[in-house]
Design a protein around this motif. Structure first.
Motif, PDB file in Angstrom:
ATOM      1  N   VAL A  11      29.660  47.331   3.669  1.00  0.00           N
ATOM      2  CA  VAL A  11      29.645  46.906   2.264  1.00  0.00           C
ATOM      3  C   VAL A  11      30.575  45.706   2.143  1.00  0.00           C
ATOM      4  CG1 VAL A  11      30.260  47.558  -0.090  1.00  0.00           C
ATOM      5  CG2 VAL A  11      29.197  49.238   1.423  1.00  0.00           C
ATOM      6  N   ARG A  63      25.295  55.120   6.601  1.00  0.00           N
ATOM      7  CA  ARG A  63      26.391  54.253   6.155  1.00  0.00           C
ATOM      8  C   ARG A  63      26.216  52.869   6.734  1.00  0.00           C
ATOM      9  NH1 ARG A  63      31.851  57.224   7.396  1.00  0.00           N
ATOM     10  NH2 ARG A  63      32.809  55.188   7.156  1.00  0.00           N
ATOM     11  N   THR A  70      26.208  47.792  -4.288  1.00  0.00           N
ATOM     12  CA  THR A  70      26.773  47.275  -3.036  1.00  0.00           C
ATOM     13  C   THR A  70      25.848  46.236  -2.418  1.00  0.00           C
ATOM     14  OG1 THR A  70      25.671  48.878  -1.603  1.00  0.00           O
ATOM     15  CG2 THR A  70      27.786  49.541  -2.537  1.00  0.00           C
ATOM     16  N   GLY A  89      31.417  51.729   3.533  1.00  0.00           N
ATOM     17  CA  GLY A  89      30.429  52.494   2.764  1.00  0.00           C
ATOM     18  C   GLY A  89      30.922  53.843   2.277  1.00  0.00           C
ATOM     19  N   ASP A 111      25.571  43.942   1.538  1.00  0.00           N
ATOM     20  CA  ASP A 111      26.223  43.731   2.843  1.00  0.00           C
ATOM     21  C   ASP A 111      26.571  42.257   3.046  1.00  0.00           C
ATOM     22  OD1 ASP A 111      23.848  42.500   3.354  1.00  0.00           O
ATOM     23  OD2 ASP A 111      23.214  43.838   4.969  1.00  0.00           O
TER      24      ASP A 111
END
Length: 838
Positions: free
Chosen positions: A210, A207, A227, A183, A229
């Motif tokens: 990513v 944070r 972004t 991140g 996850d």
């Protein structure tokens, strides 16, 4: 009914690694590739050593015209390479790895097959998931509805767009931005002195991991980062990033933008069907308001396209009473809305987005649809079964389909049987579209490169005129931007060449004088590359290359002239020479010479001697042209087009005058002629005939036929002087002319293909030196001998050969060499030749 025809996509060539018992090239996971505007492709593989302990992470760079001539470099990355990115000019490449290292590669000695890593940056141990060069503020839009307009500025308009960061005076600052898995966003700026300023910031206070990210730019000079996850149940987040330089340090500010959830996760029918987000891409680097998302499970995928819009916020009546009246404007907010989505697809293995900046207004889209002009409107999806689909970038509707070797055509029983028994399917792990979207490169799981042609009309059958218009529009785009046009040549059939060259010339003549001058050499190079593709126009390739050479020599020699008094403000000696030569139409060379200030022509003796080879070429060429005037009826002979080209003949005439004056200073720099009589003044004889020929065609709209006495005098030339052999063309070893019959060509990395004979190349050989003959340095006009000992470089486009190291120290020669140190005179990149090229 399908939107495409059967010939929408076909394989042009494949290039694979040599099959060894234990193949050392294994695919890197992830595999990445990048395609530059100069038509260089970079891609990665891993090299296993014998013990299978270590992997070497390789970067390979090929030029699409000579794919077998691969430049493979050990990247020095300790971990797998995750990103490759070319800059706007196609001369530098960024690579980033899973250890946080970013390296910037540039050409050594301007050679396309020799690269070195000069600078870089690092985020220790933090894998890079997204990488981009900062935006330089240059953005064009192609207007399809204006493709009939006469002015290039209307067809390809500049869009107001701010660079990500500017130096003093508004010059864009170079550098790159990357996003890491933890991140962080890191920005490196390249200062003009070669220093690198790097700064790293967290994308947001919290944070989080990513897994996927992408970078885009806004017209206001900001950067947008998207972004995810990796889980489709988490939101896709967006951030605004601003970069500035404060007290010689790079400063990064970030701000959160609206986020979105993929629709397939909120759709009850598909609720938990696609757990992972596998692809996240902005539709273009400079379109931060449109994003493409792909969610997948083990066997299938779904693709969605979203766009960011301003919307009014409805306000409850209670508040409307209290709030002060600010007109009747309701408050506005930014919101992501889904534009389109596909049905359930096979599992997507790679995505390629168009780089052609096509304008997407409703009228442009309508005209594109009516004329069946689709480049830049389609994006490519590759699937695990080996097939490739091209879908519309807005509606995601299918536009074209390509069935790979292992993919199953609908209703094909054989394939289904074969698939049960065969091993794992081969599919593209990485894909890139060319800069005009007319070609697609895919790298499969074995590191094999496939080059696909994509028809501009997606396979719709069009009348010849319309097909030509499409190709012409893209050729003009390359002419204006300076991009390489190799991918357009893939679609040119021999019967189109003549028309394309004529139409290109017409369009060029409609531009204003300033633009014509800027594009003057590029259009000649473009015509040469087109004429190579048809056996009936091969001789004209010779003429166009000679013309490029003539323009370059004329500029160089005229630039050596110096004004006698430094304060003469009016015209440079070169301009005055042109003016006097066109005004004084006398056929006697000495009468023209008398009008010039000879003191401007005084150069050092060594300089004059060092120019002798170039002067000899001018002299030989003039003699060859005049001697070929009597049989001018045959356009298949090289030199034919010069006999009607007043501008070029005028240049030759000026150069003859300059050479005459220099010959008075140093007789040994004059061109050497083999004459039958000792008393004959060859220079003034040739000048007289050249002037007569030039007078016939100096006015473009009023060209007259040369009279009989001139033709008779030219008939006598072979009995007075030995007519030289002109070395016409370099050997043509590129792939483009072998792809015309639409047969798949199979190639191997590191191994030049045998030159397969076919009609065009056999015609071509008539103008090329035979293999055993002495080689020549085409640009220095020096003989290298039959087995050259000097290292040479050759042009990736026209094939002309020249020595890598300059044999000469004289400034004037250096000045000549500077003209083609970066690119060949035709604009092609140089590549180092193996020493054994003879």
């Amino acid at each position: 009914p399908p939107l495409w025809g059967p010939g929408a996509m076909d394989l042009a060539y494949v290039c694979e690694w040599e099959k060894k018992p234990k193949s050392n090239h294994c695919p890197s996971i992830p595999l990445v590739c990048a395609w530059s505007c100069r038509n260089l492709i970079a891609f990665t593989t891993d090299l296993k050593n014998e013990e299978e302990k270590d992997l070497t992470h390789m970067v390979h760079i090929i030029d699409t015209e000579h794919p077998w001539d691969v430049y493979s470099v050990n990247s020095g990355h300790a971990e797998v390479i995750t990103c490759l990115e070319w800059d706007q000019s196609g001369s530098r490449l960024l690579s980033a790895d899973a250890d946080g290292h970013i390296k910037c590669w540039s050409m050594t000695d301007h050679l396309a097959n020799s690269w070195e890593n000069t600078v870089g940056s690092l985020v220790e141990g933090d894998p890079v998931v997204a990488l981009s060069w900062l935006h330089n503020g240059v953005k064009l839009a192609l207007h399809v509805e204006k493709s009939g307009a006469s002015n290039f500025g209307e067809k390809f308009s500049r869009v107001k767009f701010s660079p990500s960061l500017t130096l003093f005076g508004g010059k864009p600052m170079e550098g790159w931005i990357a996003v890491t898995i933890s991140g962080l966003v890191t920005v490196s700026l390249l200062k003009p002195n070669g220093q690198v300023l790097t700064s790293t910031e967290s994308l947001c206070r919290l944070r989080c991991r990513v897994a996927l990210a992408d970078v885009a730019f806004t017209g206001g000079g900001n950067i947008v980062v998207a972004t995810s996850d990796g889980s489709s149940t988490s939101p896709v987040q967006f951030y605004k990033v601003c970069v500035s330089v404060v007290n010689e340090k790079c400063k990064i500010d970030t701000e959160i933008l609206p986020s979105l959830f993929m629709r397939c996760t909120t759709d009850p029918a598909r609720k938990d069907k696609y757990p992972a987000i596998t692809h996240l891409k902005f539709l273009a680097r400079d379109m931060s308001e449109q994003v493409l998302l792909c969610a997948s499970n083990q066997n299938s995928s779904i693709v969605e396209c979203w766009s960011l819009r301003k919307e009014g916020l409805p306000v409850n009546n209670i508040f409307q009473q209290i709030s002060p009246v600010v007109g009747d404007k309701q408050p506005m907010i930014l919101k992501w809305r889904i534009l389109s989505a596909t049905n359930d697809l096979d599992r997507v293995s790679a995505v390629a987005l168009p780089k052609l900046p096509i304008s997407l207004t409703n009228t442009d889209l309508k005209v594109a649809n009516d004329t069946k002009f689709f480049p830049g409107l389609g994006l490519a999806l590759a699937f695990h079964d080996g097939s490739v689909h091209i879908v519309h970038r807005l509606s995601l509707q299918m536009m074209a389909v390509f069935y790979g070797s292992s993919s199953q055509r609908p209703g094909d029983e054989q394939t289904i049987k074969r698939q049960r028994t065969a091993g794992p399917l081969v599919h593209f792990k990485a894909m890139q579209l060319s800069w005009t979207s007319l070609a697609l490169a895919g790298i499969d799981s074995h590191g094999k490169l496939s080059m696909l042609r994509i028809s501009p009309s997606m396979g719709h059958v069009l009348d010849m005129n319309m097909s030509l218009r499409h190709l012409l529009f893209l050729l003009e785009y390359c002419m204006v931007t300076g991009y390489d046009w190799w991918d357009i040549l893939l679609h040119v059939q021999p019967n189109m060449v003549q028309n394309l060259v004529e139409k290109l010339h017409e369009e060029y003549m409609r531009q204003n004088a300033a633009l014509q001058q800027v594009l003057s050499t590029r259009i000649v190079a473009m015509k040469a590359s087109l004429c190579k593709l048809s056996s009936s126009t091969i001789a004209r390739v010779c003429d166009y290359h000679a013309k490029l050479f003539l323009i370059a020599i004329s500029c160089t020699l005229k630039s050596l002239l110096r004004p006698h008094f430094l304060n003469t403000p009016d015209k440079s000696p070169g301009d005055r020479l042109t003016e006097i030569c066109s005004k004084i139409t006398d056929i006697d060379i000495d009468k023209v010479m008398i009008n010039l200030k000879t003191e401007e022509f005084v150069l050092e003796m060594t300089t004059l001697q060092s120019l002798q080879q170039l002067i000899q070429w001018v002299g030989d060429f003039v003699l060859y042209l005049l001697a070929s005037l009597p049989n001018q009826g045959s356009p298949v002979r090289p030199g034919h087009s010069f006999l009607r080209d007043g501008a070029s003949l005028g240049m030759f005439r000026e150069l003859m005058v300059v050479i005459r004056i220099w010959g008075l200073l140093k007789p040994s720099c004059l061109p050497v002629y083999t004459a039958t009589s000792d008393t004959q003044d060859s220079m003034s004889l040739l000048f007289r005939l050249l002037t007569k020929l030039w007078l016939c065609c100096r006015e473009e709209n009023h060209i007259t036929e040369p009279d009989d006495t001139l033709i008779d005098e030219c008939c006598l030339l072979p009995s007075q002087l030995l007519i030289p052999n002109i070395d016409w063309l370099p050997i043509n070893d590129g792939i483009i002319s072998k792809l015309q019959n639409k047969q798949l060509v199979r190639l191997q990395f590191g191994k030049a293909p045998g030159l397969v004979g076919h009609t065009v190349s056999s015609q071509f050989d008539a103008f090329v030196r035979a293999p055993g003959q002495p080689k020549i340095d085409h640009l220095r006009r020096l003989h290298l001998g039959a087995y050259p000992t000097e290292e040479c470089k050759s042009c990736t486009r026209c094939g002309c050969v020249t020595m890598l190291k300059s044999p000469n120290k004289v400034t004037a020669v250096k000045q000549w060499e500077q003209r083609w140190i970066k690119n060949c005179l035709c604009g092609g990149l140089w590549r180092r030749m193996p020493l054994s090229y003879s």
